[in-house]
Structure formats: C-alpha cells, structure tokens
Design an enzyme around this catalytic site. Structure first.
Site, PDB file in Angstrom:
ATOM      1  CE1 TYR A 153      -3.774   2.473   0.555  1.00 37.55           C
ATOM      2  CE2 TYR A 153      -2.457   3.354   2.146  1.00 37.55           C
ATOM      3  CZ  TYR A 153      -3.611   3.233   1.357  1.00 37.55           C
ATOM      4  OH  TYR A 153      -4.520   4.390   1.422  1.00 37.55           O
ATOM      5  CE  LYS A 157      -3.272   5.457  -1.591  1.00 37.83           C
ATOM      6  NZ  LYS A 157      -4.286   6.047  -2.443  1.00 37.83           N
TER       7      LYS A 157
END
Length: 181
Positions: A153, A157
């Site tokens: 994750y 990002k």
C-alpha cells in the site's frame, strides 16, 4: 447563490462508498455534473440517487486498464469534457513483507497506481486541448512514510506521489492543476 462547481464535469473513481461517495454528494451540492465509477454498479446507482440522479454511472475496474480508453471516450461524449478527475479508488494491504505474496503487491500496484496512471493518460489529451482541468489524487500519509504491515500500500502511494508531482510540473503552464490529498 453561486455554487463552486456549477456545471463542471467531475469524474470520481471509487465513488460507490466511503470517501468517494461522500465526495460525490459534496460535489453535487456544489453544482457538479458527476461521473461515478467503481466496480459495483448497484452501489454507484444508489450514490447517484443521493446526488440527485443526474450522474453518469460508469462502472469500471481500474485493474483492467485496457478498458479505460473506451470508458473515457464514453465519459467525454456525455458532456463533451471532463473538468476534474478525482482518483479515489484503491485497495489496501496489511501484512508483513515476508508473508505477502508477490501477486498481492502486483494487485495493489495495478489498482492504486497503474489504474490512476492509465485513466490520467486517457483523459489528459482532452484537458490539454481545452487548456483546463484538474487531477485530484486521494493519497495517504503512507505516500510519505512507511509503517509495518503496509509495504504494498505504501509503495503504491509513494508511486502516485512521484508520478503526479512530475505531471504537475509538466502541465503547470498548460492551464491544468494537480492536487495530492
């Protein structure tokens, strides 16, 4: 009373729930013409109803990037333009690096990063031709720092920040803006 997004076409991904649904309602209150996208058509239709029913419901799976050019064409035909794209869709991951299968890393990057990049590349030519438009990227503190259990994750990002920082620099003189949130 003037509304901030009166008659602007705003395309929101991940609009079927959570932040995306809340953004849709907020943009609708401000007069936006909405394009709502996510994988779940029924939930998108419920959000569209809450927003006054005037939205274009355009289901999509950002992992299927080959579909994005034709979906963008459909979106552009609806009102003739897209003024704002809100990249909100995404998936998460919570596991140790050693326990995370590579296919999980790939899936998170495919949806969170490559999906946003592909949709941006599909919409960008129309915005450049209009000399107007905005990309809004819903990110996370994970785009700046990493913490345990969030490797895929956080990587997705971080990648969004790098890509959209570069895009911002490239289109600054072309009348487009890029906002990372």
């Amino acid at each position: 009373m003037s509304r901030r997004f009166e008659n602007q076409v705003v395309w929101i991904t991940g609009a079927s729930s959570g932040i995306g649904a809340a953004l849709a309602e907020a943009f609708a209150r401000e007069g936006a013409q909405l394009i709502l996208s996510a994988r779940r058509k029924e939930e998108l239709e419920q959000v569209a109803t809450k927003c006054g029913g005037q939205a274009l419901v355009l289901p999509m799976d950002l992992a299927k990037t080959e579909m994005l050019p034709s979906l963008t064409e459909e979106a552009l035909k609806w009102k003739g333009r897209v003024d704002v794209v809100v990249h909100n869709a995404g998936i998460s991951q919570r596991s140790k690096v050693n326990d995370t299968k590579l296919d999980v890393d790939r899936r998170v990057m495919e949806v969170n990063y490559f999906g946003a990049v592909a949709l941006t590349k599909a919409v960008l030519p129309s915005m450049l031709a209009a000399k107007s438009g905005q990309f809004v990227v819903i990110s996370s503190v994970m785009g700046k720092i990493g913490t345990p259990l969030r490797s895929a994750y956080a990587a997705s990002k971080h990648a969004l920040h790098g890509f959209f920082d570069c895009l911002r620099a490239e289109v600054a003189d072309a009348g487009l803006t890029v906002t990372l949130i």
